[in-house]
Design an enzyme around this catalytic site. Structure first.
Site, PDB file in Angstrom:
ATOM      1  N   GLY A  11     -31.293 -33.598   9.065  1.00 36.99           N
ATOM      2  CA  GLY A  11     -30.721 -33.129  10.437  1.00 36.99           C
ATOM      3  C   GLY A  11     -29.675 -34.068  10.893  1.00 36.99           C
ATOM      4  CB  SER A  12     -29.021 -34.679  14.376  1.00 44.75           C
ATOM      5  OG  SER A  12     -28.173 -35.412  15.203  1.00 44.75           O
ATOM      6  CB  THR A  13     -24.530 -37.080  11.775  1.00 47.99           C
ATOM      7  OG1 THR A  13     -24.012 -36.547  12.977  1.00 47.99           O
ATOM      8  CG2 THR A  13     -24.453 -36.024  10.429  1.00 47.99           C
ATOM      9  CE1 TYR A  46     -32.748 -32.111  14.876  1.00 51.89           C
ATOM     10  CE2 TYR A  46     -30.884 -30.381  14.922  1.00 51.89           C
ATOM     11  CZ  TYR A  46     -31.658 -31.565  14.497  1.00 51.89           C
ATOM     12  OH  TYR A  46     -31.139 -32.002  13.256  1.00 51.89           O
ATOM     13  CG  ASN A  86     -29.915 -37.600  17.410  1.00 57.08           C
ATOM     14  OD1 ASN A  86     -30.433 -38.118  18.334  1.00 57.08           O
ATOM     15  ND2 ASN A  86     -28.754 -36.994  17.418  1.00 57.08           N
TER      16      ASN A  86
END
Lengths: 405, 136
Positions: free
Chosen positions: B63-65, A378, B29
């Site tokens: 991916g990210s919540t 990320y 995100n």
């Protein structure tokens, strides 16, 4: 969808506007996914609290909900945020103020300000077979896979709605038949370090999508290895659950993990692990100015390992090194002397915060070294950093010399 | 020539515009620039391409919540897609789209990743669950 009389009253507004709003969300999701009914949940965990994710729009949205008197009715924990509430890390003032407003709004609803992506290290441990509504992709995958609890990949708002109503729709991984494995990954590679698990998770996550991977050939992994495997799977893919044959509770054997379902087998050698690690490397410049570990938040034993790696060493004056954990683990590590040992080198043990949800780029760093597959995945998008990825020992060497070797 | 495909409405509404077809999952995100809708993920097939004002067709989220809030923010900042079409929409995208008012349809009777090409003109009726595709 069949609702109980009490649920119908909640939907009609008899328990107040905030509960009605939350029930609207829960019921809408239930209708979309064809749930036959709602089920009670034991706990909720709300994520996406970073100012980067919420923005001002999301901050105002959640403050309005808090002001309307919303209160959670099951124990509800909060995810990692973008500031360390115990020290001044020189974040821009607007950033810290707005980040704390988001945290505060959720605390007003009765949520625990745990500020961690690993609430299970803090004592919030869902039991086998128990239904929960947790967001935080790495925690969803850990509770389903390692603890055998039942959870879908909740977004922040659906986890909040479940916290306010104590309900979630009965669909997805709450149902037995959806927890079978889909693809077998036969691991013949040597998994020596959690960085290898990050490489494995990244390689498999990209390919398996939202399916359930089953691993064989992984024996006696540490809890931390499974945390870092799951976090990488859930970043590069949409994985909500995995099985490790002979290790995780719903997979005493490979066959038990699939329960009669037909499956393909893919062999994972050291070459595939290396490919996964390569995908996490985005830096070109060997000069490193920022080293960050602890995504997901470091455990006590990981901090102990780091204290040993840093013993007698000094971080380069051109490098900042942060190690992320939560307030509970940090307190324990301080009591045991690990925090002092780490900080004597010039590194900092942070609490509440992590790199991708925080704003370390505001301090001007360009190139990150980390051992976390999730952070490496990320950080280019979230922080604009080039990333070197490798084991903790290599990250410590980079922090000391200022160069990735 | 245009064709109409039936699907399942996820987030109700109507929008039409130019299709952007992406064969990889998208993590919102940390994966999308909020000011201009550019995809930021290292190695992604849409890296540095913008999803702003497109009818965005992709398999599913990942991916990210925290992604729900980002989809909501993209709608509020007007940097998001006009509508989205998925093979299967996950909860994270569904709730963000509902909050932000972005129409979403999934489970189409034909595979939208094969039938629709980038640049086609697409009308998404996410009330009745239909997608009309005009080839460019």
């Amino acid at each position: 969808m069949k609702l109980t009389d009490e649920e119908k009253r909640m939907l009609d507004g008899a328990s107040g506007q905030p509960v009605k709003m939350a029930m609207d969300i829960v019921v809408a999701i239930g209708e979309i996914y064809g749930a036959e009914k709602l089920i009670p949940i034991k706990t909720a965990h709300i994520a996406g609290l970073s100012l980067k994710s919420h923005g001002i729009a999301g901050m105002e949205w959640v403050e309005d909900i808090a002001k309307s008197g919303a209160k959670v009715c099951v124990p509800t924990t909060l995810n990692v945020i973008g500031v360390d509430r115990s020290r001044d890390l020189k974040m821009p003032p607007d950033w810290s103020t707005n980040q704390l407003r988001i945290e505060k709004a959720y605390e007003c609803m009765g949520c625990y300000g745990s500020s961690t992506c690993v609430p299970y290290y803090m004592g919030f441990i869902p039991k086998f077979g128990e239904s929960i509504a947790w967001a935080e992709s790495s925690a969803v995958v850990f509770t389903n896979s390692v603890l055998g609890a039942r959870d879908n990949r909740e977004g922040g708002p659906t986890a909040m709605a479940s916290g306010l109503t104590g309900r979630t729709p009965l669909y997805g991984l709450h149902l037995d038949e959806n927890r079978k494995g889909d693809v077998l990954y036969k691991v013949t590679a040597d998994l020596r370090d959690i960085a290898d698990y990050g490489g494995l998770g990244t390689y498999v996550g990209k390919r398996v999508g939202t399916k359930i991977p089953v691993f064989s050939g992984i024996s006696y992994p540490s809890t931390e290895a499974l945390v870092y495997l799951g976090a990488a799977l859930a970043s590069s893919g949409g994985v909500a659950m995995f099985h490790v044959a002979g290790v995780t509770p719903e997979a005493p054997t490979v066959e038990a993990a699939f329960r009669g379902k037909k499956y393909d087998t893919i062999v994972i050698t050291n070459r595939e692990i290396e490919e996964g690690k390569q995908q996490l490397t985005s830096a070109r410049d060997n000069k490193v100015d920022y080293v960050a570990l602890g995504c997901p938040h470091y455990s006590l034993s990981q901090l102990e390992e780091l204290a040993r790696l840093l013993h007698g060493k000094k971080i380069s004056k051109d490098v900042t090194m942060w190690v992320h954990t939560n307030v509970a683990i940090k307190a324990m590590a301080a009591q045991l002397g690990y925090v002092r040992a780490i900080e004597e080198s010039g590194a900092i043990v942070t609490q509440d915060l992590c790199t991708i949800l925080g704003n370390p780029e505001a301090l001007g760093f360009k190139t990150l070294a980390t051992n976390s597959g999730k952070m490496a995945f990320y950080a280019p998008g979230s922080n604009g950093f080039g990333v070197w990825f490798g084991e903790a020992k290599r990250c410590v060497d980079a922090a000391v010399t200022g160069f990735w070797k | 020539m245009s064709i109409v495909i039936k699907g399942r409405p996820i987030s109700k509404g109507y929008a039409e515009g130019e299709a952007l077809v992406c064969h990889q999952p998208i993590g919102f995100n940390f994966g999308v620039d909020l000011t201009d809708g550019r995809i930021l993920e290292h190695g992604h097939e849409l890296l540095n391409k913008s999803i702003k004002d497109k009818i965005l067709i992709f398999p599913h989220g990942k991916g990210s919540t925290g992604g729900s809030y980002v989809v909501y923010q993209l709608a509020k900042c007007k940097s998001g897609p006009k509508a989205m079409i998925n093979l299967t929409t996950e909860t994270i995208i569904a709730v963000g789209a509902i909050m932000g008012g972005i129409p979403v349809v999934d489970s189409l009777e034909q595979n939208p990743l094969e039938v629709i090409k980038t640049g086609d003109y697409v009308k998404v009726d996410a009330v009745n669950g239909t997608v009309e595709v005009e080839s460019k």
